[in-house]
Design a protein around this motif. Structure first.
Motif, PDB file in Angstrom:
ATOM      1  N   LEU A  60     -34.401  44.317  78.583  1.00  0.00           N
ATOM      2  CA  LEU A  60     -34.732  43.082  77.870  1.00  0.00           C
ATOM      3  C   LEU A  60     -36.092  42.551  78.293  1.00  0.00           C
ATOM      4  O   LEU A  60     -36.843  42.006  77.478  1.00  0.00           O
ATOM      5  N   VAL A  61     -36.422  42.689  79.572  1.00  0.00           N
ATOM      6  CA  VAL A  61     -37.734  42.250  80.048  1.00  0.00           C
ATOM      7  C   VAL A  61     -38.838  43.043  79.356  1.00  0.00           C
ATOM      8  O   VAL A  61     -39.854  42.480  78.910  1.00  0.00           O
ATOM      9  N   LEU A  62     -38.651  44.363  79.238  1.00  0.00           N
ATOM     10  CA  LEU A  62     -39.655  45.183  78.569  1.00  0.00           C
ATOM     11  C   LEU A  62     -39.784  44.810  77.096  1.00  0.00           C
ATOM     12  O   LEU A  62     -40.890  44.753  76.544  1.00  0.00           O
ATOM     13  N   GLN A  63     -38.650  44.546  76.451  1.00  0.00           N
ATOM     14  CA  GLN A  63     -38.699  44.153  75.047  1.00  0.00           C
ATOM     15  C   GLN A  63     -39.382  42.801  74.875  1.00  0.00           C
ATOM     16  O   GLN A  63     -40.177  42.603  73.953  1.00  0.00           O
ATOM     17  N   THR A  64     -39.081  41.863  75.766  1.00  0.00           N
ATOM     18  CA  THR A  64     -39.594  40.501  75.618  1.00  0.00           C
ATOM     19  C   THR A  64     -41.061  40.408  76.021  1.00  0.00           C
ATOM     20  O   THR A  64     -41.865  39.774  75.327  1.00  0.00           O
ATOM     21  N   GLN A  65     -41.432  41.031  77.148  1.00  0.00           N
ATOM     22  CA  GLN A  65     -42.793  40.882  77.646  1.00  0.00           C
ATOM     23  C   GLN A  65     -43.794  41.804  76.958  1.00  0.00           C
ATOM     24  O   GLN A  65     -44.939  41.422  76.721  1.00  0.00           O
ATOM     25  N   PHE A  66     -43.340  43.025  76.621  1.00  0.00           N
ATOM     26  CA  PHE A  66     -44.281  43.990  76.059  1.00  0.00           C
ATOM     27  C   PHE A  66     -43.966  44.366  74.608  1.00  0.00           C
ATOM     28  O   PHE A  66     -44.658  45.205  74.034  1.00  0.00           O
ATOM     29  N   THR A  82     -42.825  43.058  94.583  1.00  0.00           N
ATOM     30  CA  THR A  82     -42.747  42.025  93.543  1.00  0.00           C
ATOM     31  C   THR A  82     -44.126  41.440  93.265  1.00  0.00           C
ATOM     32  O   THR A  82     -44.434  41.053  92.133  1.00  0.00           O
ATOM     33  N   GLY A  83     -44.964  41.405  94.290  1.00  0.00           N
ATOM     34  CA  GLY A  83     -46.349  40.998  94.077  1.00  0.00           C
ATOM     35  C   GLY A  83     -47.066  41.933  93.113  1.00  0.00           C
ATOM     36  O   GLY A  83     -47.900  41.490  92.306  1.00  0.00           O
ATOM     37  N   VAL A  84     -46.752  43.222  93.172  1.00  0.00           N
ATOM     38  CA  VAL A  84     -47.335  44.190  92.233  1.00  0.00           C
ATOM     39  C   VAL A  84     -46.920  43.851  90.800  1.00  0.00           C
ATOM     40  O   VAL A  84     -47.722  43.954  89.858  1.00  0.00           O
ATOM     41  N   SER A 101     -48.280  41.950  85.437  1.00  0.00           N
ATOM     42  CA  SER A 101     -48.072  40.989  84.349  1.00  0.00           C
ATOM     43  C   SER A 101     -49.386  40.323  83.961  1.00  0.00           C
ATOM     44  O   SER A 101     -49.676  40.137  82.767  1.00  0.00           O
ATOM     45  N   ARG A 102     -50.165  39.954  84.967  1.00  0.00           N
ATOM     46  CA  ARG A 102     -51.459  39.315  84.683  1.00  0.00           C
ATOM     47  C   ARG A 102     -52.389  40.262  83.939  1.00  0.00           C
ATOM     48  O   ARG A 102     -53.144  39.845  83.054  1.00  0.00           O
ATOM     49  N   LEU A 103     -52.338  41.553  84.292  1.00  0.00           N
ATOM     50  CA  LEU A 103     -53.188  42.551  83.636  1.00  0.00           C
ATOM     51  C   LEU A 103     -52.618  43.015  82.302  1.00  0.00           C
ATOM     52  O   LEU A 103     -53.300  43.722  81.549  1.00  0.00           O
ATOM     53  N   ASP A 104     -51.360  42.636  82.027  1.00  0.00           N
ATOM     54  CA  ASP A 104     -50.638  43.126  80.854  1.00  0.00           C
ATOM     55  C   ASP A 104     -50.611  44.653  80.848  1.00  0.00           C
ATOM     56  O   ASP A 104     -50.780  45.302  79.813  1.00  0.00           O
ATOM     57  N   SER A 105     -50.361  45.227  82.048  1.00  0.00           N
ATOM     58  CA  SER A 105     -50.355  46.679  82.228  1.00  0.00           C
ATOM     59  C   SER A 105     -48.927  47.204  82.202  1.00  0.00           C
ATOM     60  O   SER A 105     -48.175  47.042  83.182  1.00  0.00           O
ATOM     61  N   PHE A 106     -48.537  47.822  81.122  1.00  0.00           N
ATOM     62  CA  PHE A 106     -47.192  48.378  80.998  1.00  0.00           C
ATOM     63  C   PHE A 106     -46.939  49.484  82.025  1.00  0.00           C
ATOM     64  O   PHE A 106     -45.897  49.465  82.700  1.00  0.00           O
ATOM     65  N   PRO A 107     -47.845  50.462  82.211  1.00  0.00           N
ATOM     66  CA  PRO A 107     -47.567  51.523  83.201  1.00  0.00           C
ATOM     67  C   PRO A 107     -47.400  50.982  84.622  1.00  0.00           C
ATOM     68  O   PRO A 107     -46.501  51.407  85.355  1.00  0.00           O
ATOM     69  N   SER A 158     -43.333  33.611  80.159  1.00  0.00           N
ATOM     70  CA  SER A 158     -43.844  34.647  81.058  1.00  0.00           C
ATOM     71  C   SER A 158     -42.864  34.837  82.202  1.00  0.00           C
ATOM     72  O   SER A 158     -42.118  33.918  82.579  1.00  0.00           O
ATOM     73  N   GLY A 159     -42.871  36.044  82.769  1.00  0.00           N
ATOM     74  CA  GLY A 159     -41.995  36.316  83.903  1.00  0.00           C
ATOM     75  C   GLY A 159     -42.508  35.807  85.223  1.00  0.00           C
ATOM     76  O   GLY A 159     -41.809  35.919  86.246  1.00  0.00           O
ATOM     77  N   THR A 160     -43.699  35.201  85.238  1.00  0.00           N
ATOM     78  CA  THR A 160     -44.315  34.766  86.493  1.00  0.00           C
ATOM     79  C   THR A 160     -43.429  33.837  87.316  1.00  0.00           C
ATOM     80  O   THR A 160     -43.274  34.050  88.527  1.00  0.00           O
ATOM     81  N   PRO A 161     -42.823  32.784  86.740  1.00  0.00           N
ATOM     82  CA  PRO A 161     -41.968  31.914  87.569  1.00  0.00           C
ATOM     83  C   PRO A 161     -40.818  32.661  88.231  1.00  0.00           C
ATOM     84  O   PRO A 161     -40.479  32.396  89.392  1.00  0.00           O
TER      85      PRO A 161
END
Length: 459
Positions: free
Chosen positions: A261-267, A316-318, A323-329, A414-417
């Motif tokens: 669900l996270v992948l569907q929602t964020q990307f 988790t920092g990674v 998320s900030r870079l919007d990097s799926f890989p 966003s998933g940041t929080p």
């Protein structure tokens, strides 16, 4: 073992700590029960996490227009019920016997699995029906506690880290396998047939139930290990370890349920794209669990757990950075590493339970207590704490999914929080492990000293 024992009569002379008994009879019987326990727990985990896959199929194209928030609620519900059931399930083993309860706990999975297979074929089914079925699927989460409590009694303390790691790791693999099955269904039949995923498990549930009835054993050691819950809830180590297990297993099961669900929602991933990645993390995390237990057998549970939490904080920092870079890989890679770390931490944290109480029993024997009574009490407390920690730890999965639901529920969320809250909790767990179990021994009247076998400091 006699046929009478396999028909459900209790084995009275079970003594795995006796080397002669273990080599002549115990090892063979323990391995047979462990294999079937893993099979039952594996299917339990698969049914428990079934909705983490089914929600990927539920789209307007097949008649289900659920919002992301409603889908997160669908995966939260079985997580919560499974957590609540773990405590009574661990107690049920002592009351009814490991073999007897395994048969029941496996067979009852037919109810939520059949209901899921039926109603996902009915477009327009309201959300409350799926929530009810998901709640029924929570019974699969209870299997973990009963299985772990049962296997603890079969193995001597020196092998429990590895045995519990195998048992739990084989069960945890159910999360990866059901997601891999979802990928297979989507890739071959398309994303309009969620019922196929549930239907695969119906004959497997019947088969494992029959094998458990024919081949497993009840042992009196499990019954003697029961009844320690009231004492365990008053013991501080119960709650320290439970908090640590929230961070390890709570993260594993929470991430396992929410990852797709996270992948569907964020990307904006399609069901096929999401399913192509969701199985990998739970798979590697499950395989890592026995090695976390083995590492704890060698170096102590607390040191391995502390290092794991430190690495989880960095991992988790990674995810935040990705998320900030919007990097799926990078996001998928970071999540996969995090799954592996949760698996290692699951094994090392659970090893701490029998080790802590065995060490305390050894000290009592040194001080003059009867050895049989001291170690019987240690086993009783270990079984109770396994149930309590398993239940509390699974509640961590609820917290993870609620954090994601709050983070992604709003438009453009966003998933940041959520990731920031996870980092904070893992840092607390590092401090807790050091303060309670690794702090250098204090001198004085309390006689505190480090313990090699568990990697803890006596308190």
């Amino acid at each position: 073992m006699s046929a009478a024992g396999r028909r459900g009569r209790w084995i009275e002379d079970w003594d795995p700590e006796n080397e002669t008994f273990w080599e002549s009879r115990g090892r063979r019987v323990a391995r047979r029960n462990l294999a079937l326990s893993i099979a039952s727990e594996h299917i339990g985990f698969s049914v428990w996490s079934l909705w983490s896959v089914l929600v990927l199929f539920l789209s307007p194209d097949i008649g289900f227009a659920f919002t992301p928030g409603e889908k997160f609620l669908l995966v939260v519900t079985p997580t919560l019920v499974g957590a609540v059931l773990r405590l009574p399930y661990s107690h049920a083993v002592a009351k009814f016997g490991g073999r007897n309860w395994t048969v029941f706990a496996t067979a009852v999975l037919l109810v939520p699995t059949s209901a899921a297979a039926y109603f996902v074929q009915r477009p327009g089914t309201p959300l409350w029906v799926f929530l009810l079925i998901g709640a029924l699927g929570g019974v699969g989460g209870g299997n973990f506690a009963s299985s772990m409590t049962n296997i603890t009694a079969f193995y001597p303390q020196r092998y429990q880290g590895w045995a519990l790691g195998l048992n739990a790791g084989g069960g945890n693999l159910g999360v990866a396998v059901v997601q891999l099955l979802g990928l297979l269904v989507i890739a071959t039949a398309g994303d309009a047939h969620p019922a196929y995923v549930a239907a695969v498990y119906l004959p497997l549930i019947v088969l494992v139930s029959l094998l458990a009835a024919l081949k497993m054993d009840n042992v009196t050691a499990v019954r003697r290990a029961g009844g320690g819950i009231a004492e365990a809830v008053r013991h501080p180590h119960t709650w320290w370890i439970s908090v640590l297990y929230i961070g390890t297993f709570g993260s594993f099961i929470g991430y396992g349920f929410a990852f797709g669900l996270v992948l569907q929602t964020q990307f904006g991933s399609t069901p096929l794209e999401a399913a192509s990645y969701t199985f990998l993390g739970p798979l590697l995390g499950s395989l890592a669990r026995p090695f976390g237990g083995r590492a704890a057998d060698r170096w102590g549970g607390a040191p391995v757990t502390a290092v794991t939490f430190a690495a989880m904080t960095a991992g988790t920092g990674v995810l935040l950075f990705a998320s900030r870079l919007d990097s799926f890989p990078l996001f998928v890679a970071g999540f996969t590493v995090l799954f592996v770390l949760t698996g290692l931490g699951n094994g090392s944290t659970y090893k701490m339970i029998p080790a802590v109480f065995a060490d305390r029993a050894g000290q009592k024997v040194t001080d003059g207590a009867d050895a049989a009574d001291a170690f019987a009490r240690a086993r009783r407390l270990s079984g109770a704490v396994i149930g309590i920690a398993g239940a509390v730890g699974a509640l961590g999965g609820v917290a993870v999914n609620l954090a994601f639901r709050a983070a992604y529920g709003a438009e453009g969320g966003s998933g940041t929080p959520a990731f920031l809250s996870f980092i904070g909790f893992y840092a607390v767990c590092v401090v807790l492990t050091w303060a309670v179990y690794l702090r250098p021994a204090r001198s004085g009247a309390d006689g505190v000293r480090p313990l090699r076998s568990s990697g803890v400091t006596r308190v």
